[in-house]
Enzyme design. Structure first.
Site, PDB file in Angstrom:
ATOM      1  N   LYS A   1      33.624 -60.324  13.334  1.00 39.83           N
ATOM      2  CA  LYS A   1      33.283 -59.189  12.474  1.00 39.83           C
ATOM      3  C   LYS A   1      31.825 -58.774  12.665  1.00 39.83           C
ATOM      4  O   LYS A   1      31.359 -57.823  12.049  1.00 39.83           O
ATOM      5  CB  LYS A   1      33.558 -59.529  11.007  1.00 39.83           C
ATOM      6  CG  LYS A   1      35.057 -59.670  10.695  1.00 39.83           C
ATOM      7  CD  LYS A   1      35.297 -59.652   9.206  1.00 39.83           C
ATOM      8  CE  LYS A   1      36.597 -60.295   8.788  1.00 39.83           C
ATOM      9  NZ  LYS A   1      37.804 -59.611   9.229  1.00 39.83           N
TER      10      LYS A   1
ATOM     11  N   GLN B   1      32.582 -60.512   4.858  1.00 34.64           N
ATOM     12  CA  GLN B   1      32.294 -59.078   4.754  1.00 34.64           C
ATOM     13  C   GLN B   1      30.844 -58.810   4.377  1.00 34.64           C
ATOM     14  O   GLN B   1      30.467 -57.662   4.186  1.00 34.64           O
ATOM     15  CB  GLN B   1      33.236 -58.424   3.723  1.00 34.64           C
ATOM     16  CG  GLN B   1      34.712 -58.540   4.056  1.00 34.64           C
ATOM     17  CD  GLN B   1      35.126 -57.714   5.269  1.00 34.64           C
ATOM     18  OE1 GLN B   1      34.401 -56.836   5.727  1.00 34.64           O
ATOM     19  NE2 GLN B   1      36.297 -58.007   5.803  1.00 34.64           N
TER      20      GLN B   1
ATOM     21  N   CYS C   1      45.590 -58.280   3.115  1.00 41.02           N
ATOM     22  CA  CYS C   1      45.587 -59.720   2.829  1.00 41.02           C
ATOM     23  C   CYS C   1      44.982 -59.990   1.460  1.00 41.02           C
ATOM     24  O   CYS C   1      44.244 -60.968   1.281  1.00 41.02           O
ATOM     25  CB  CYS C   1      44.841 -60.506   3.906  1.00 41.02           C
ATOM     26  SG  CYS C   1      45.542 -60.280   5.532  1.00 41.02           S
TER      27      CYS C   1
ATOM     28  N   ASP D   1      32.693 -67.046   0.675  1.00 41.88           N
ATOM     29  CA  ASP D   1      33.339 -66.373   1.802  1.00 41.88           C
ATOM     30  C   ASP D   1      32.447 -65.184   2.147  1.00 41.88           C
ATOM     31  O   ASP D   1      32.425 -64.177   1.429  1.00 41.88           O
ATOM     32  CB  ASP D   1      34.746 -65.926   1.391  1.00 41.88           C
ATOM     33  CG  ASP D   1      35.406 -65.039   2.450  1.00 41.88           C
ATOM     34  OD1 ASP D   1      34.764 -64.748   3.475  1.00 41.88           O
ATOM     35  OD2 ASP D   1      36.568 -64.629   2.243  1.00 41.88           O
TER      36      ASP D   1
ATOM     37  N   HIS E   1      40.393 -62.535  -0.336  1.00 47.08           N
ATOM     38  CA  HIS E   1      41.292 -62.430   0.821  1.00 47.08           C
ATOM     39  C   HIS E   1      42.243 -63.625   0.746  1.00 47.08           C
ATOM     40  O   HIS E   1      41.869 -64.689   0.251  1.00 47.08           O
ATOM     41  CB  HIS E   1      40.421 -62.514   2.081  1.00 47.08           C
ATOM     42  CG  HIS E   1      41.135 -62.263   3.374  1.00 47.08           C
ATOM     43  ND1 HIS E   1      41.926 -63.210   3.975  1.00 47.08           N
ATOM     44  CD2 HIS E   1      41.160 -61.184   4.192  1.00 47.08           C
ATOM     45  CE1 HIS E   1      42.396 -62.719   5.114  1.00 47.08           C
ATOM     46  NE2 HIS E   1      41.957 -61.488   5.264  1.00 47.08           N
TER      47      HIS E   1
END
Lengths: 418, 156
Positions: free
Chosen positions: A232, A209, A372, A206, A129
């Site tokens: 999220k 997700q 993104c 990261d 991202h």
């Protein structure tokens, strides 16, 4: 939340969790398939936010009266809860930020800037991202370090060879997404971290997700620093997490400076507060953090394993149904069960923005654009944009049916078969 | 909005059977417009007649249905207009997609078929697609009025 019927929860034809989400209850016809952008919030989270302001509102940390002490305790309880949710460790390893982008900016511009020297290499994947990409471009430019891309197989699979090609003796930092926000493919972080550590590099993950959809054990998989966001996973917008190993966080200079992050200040100098307060200048969104705590409790109440199983079944079905449409191209792994949450696709000859607008007219909400992740789309063959449908446990099979019917409508609109 | 609303037969006809999607070897001026975030790329071509009016208009490029149909309608509308009249139409279109002009008579009178894009004013994410051709045309005509060169570019 009444006690969840877990047999029903395991069946994607049923949807016992939906009633916990006021927005979904209020929009019964809506197929919300954009949880990778932001999740919906259960009522218990909204209630918690309100309860904070109604019963414990005071500025945390500094007040010497009961309310402020309670507000401070609410933040510290949430910190410990977040740490426990991602595999244990002390609450003090959890820094609250405004979002994962801020967490990753701290990783790059604070940690990265303080350790990188000219000639060092920073390894990221082509699937990052922009939040885990642009900060590294900037810090590499500023320090004379080199940004190196790990390039997976065309379907996003990170192989041992691709890891060995990217990580070498000059690698100082590896910063990588655990799940691609476009392809939905999972990166084997434990393997990547083992390679990073073998050359003395720091592993940054990261987890935006991944944490909402699966058990993530930061320490066990070898993360040194890890970023993700509350919104999220059903928490409020505006709360991010930076988790780190104590020795790394301790050695880092503060990022923002000002109130609440110092021990003492003179006319010419200041002594920083210990971690995590060192990184939390200014008043925190205490109500949001308290509500995030409630979101974690809600997820754990259902069970992360049960959530993961349901979401894998939903994502697999989503992928299968899309792959079965002759005029739809699905990106990422061909195996439906390898999509974590998200499935990116395009409709032959129809711009993704037109697809999304026409689906919206059918009350189906998906994302369309570059997500993104422009370097990824360019690498995938100069694609400008894709559609992306993403699922969460409060979706069910009927949402996927609506998407497929919606795509048939899109196709008919463009082919005069009204 | 109705089932397909914006994507009505008028718009879809311009997508499937565009009137003016071609190069123009004898163009007086050409101007490129892009929407970097969507990847829409259009080049508008104009030929000015001896009477100072727009004798021909065309477009080339790639993008979504909204940007392409809008370009086709814009180039349809421009033929026969003076540059000043053309720029007035661009300004009216801009007011329409920004939701500042909603009078159907005014829009129909000033924009003809392009008035069917009125509902885009309620789809903020798509306004840039719809206005790309019109902004590009307006820029090109402004450059021409300043005695500008033949080829130039606009970034929306």
């Amino acid at each position: 939340m009444a006690t969840m019927d877990m047999t029903a929860f395991a069946d994607i034809q049923k949807n016992p969790a939906k009633e916990d989400f006021p927005l979904l209850v209020g929009n019964p016809g809506l197929a919300f398939l954009d949880s990778a952008a932001t999740a919906q919030r259960p009522a218990v989270v909204l209630d918690a936010q309100r309860r904070f302001y109604e019963t414990m509102n005071a500025n945390p940390l500094r007040g010497l009266y009961r309310l402020s002490v309670e507000a401070t305790q609410a933040i510290e309880d949430a910190r410990a809860h977040v740490a426990a949710h991602i595999g244990g460790g002390a609450g003090s390893q959890v820094v609250f930020t405004r979002n994962a982008s801020e967490s990753l900016n701290i990783c790059a511009k604070d940690f990265g800037a303080s350790v990188l020297r000219p000639g060092d290499e920073v390894v990221i994947s082509i699937m990052e991202h922009h939040s885990n990409l642009i900060p590294w471009q900037q810090v590499c430019r500023a320090t004379g370090a080199k940004l190196v891309y790990l390039r997976p197989e065309p379907d996003g699979t990170v192989t041992d060879e691709s890891i060995e090609r990217a990580i070498g003796p000059k690698t100082r930092i590896v910063s990588m997404t655990q799940v691609s926000n476009v392809l939905g493919v999972e990166v084997p972080i434990a393997k990547v971290a083992a390679h990073a550590h073998a050359v003395g590099a720091t592993m940054i993950v990261d987890a935006c997700q991944s944490v909402p959809h699966m058990h993530v054990d930061a320490k066990a998989m070898g993360a040194d620093l890890m970023a993700f966001s509350a919104h999220k996973m059903g928490g409020p917008m505006g709360i991010g997490v930076l988790w780190g190993k104590p020795e790394i966080l301790d050695a880092m200079p503060p990022f923002l400076t000002g109130g609440e992050m110092i021990d003492s200040v003179t006319e010419t100098d200041a002594v920083w507060a210990p971690v995590p307060q060192k990184f939390e200048a200014g008043t925190q969104d205490a109500a949001g953090i308290y509500a995030f705590d409630a979101a974690l409790a809600y997820l754990e109440g259902i069970g992360v394993d049960a959530i993961e199983a349901r979401e894998r079944a939903l994502a697999a079905r989503l992928c299968e149904r899309l792959e079965a449409i002759p005029y739809v191209t699905v990106y990422g792994p061909a195996e439906p069960e390898r999509h974590v949450g998200s499935v990116a696709f395009n409709v032959d000859g129809i711009h993704p923005h037109d697809v999304a607008s026409l689906l919206d007219m059918q009350d189906v909400a998906i994302r369309a654009g570059h997500h993104c992740a422009q370097p990824l789309l360019t690498w995938m063959g100069g694609i400008n944009a894709t559609c992306r449908a993403s699922v969460a446990f409060y979706n069910d099979a009927s949402d996927i049916d609506k998407l497929v019917e919606g795509l048939e409508f899109v196709w008919r609109t463009f082919h005069h078969e009204r | 909005m109705s089932a397909s609303g914006l994507y009505n037969e008028v718009l879809m006809d311009h997508v499937s059977n565009p009137d003016n999607n071609h190069e123009m070897p004898d163009a007086t001026c050409s101007h490129e417009g892009i929407n970097p975030s969507c990847g829409d790329e259009l080049t508008l071509h104009l030929r000015l007649g001896d009477d100072g009016r727009i004798a021909d208009a065309s477009w080339t490029g790639t993008g979504c249905a909204i940007s392409q149909a809008s370009a086709d309608m814009a180039t349809d509308l421009m033929v026969g207009k003076t540059p000043e009249e053309a720029r007035e139409a661009c300004a009216l279109f801009e007011r329409m997609v920004r939701g500042e002009e909603r009078d159907p008579d005014v829009l129909e009178e000033g924009l003809d078929e392009a008035s069917c894009l009125e509902s885009i004013s309620r789809m903020p994410a798509r306004v840039k697609c719809a206005e790309l051709a019109w902004r590009t045309l307006d820029e090109m005509l402004a450059n021409e009025a300043d005695g500008g060169s033949g080829a130039s570019a606009t970034e929306a």
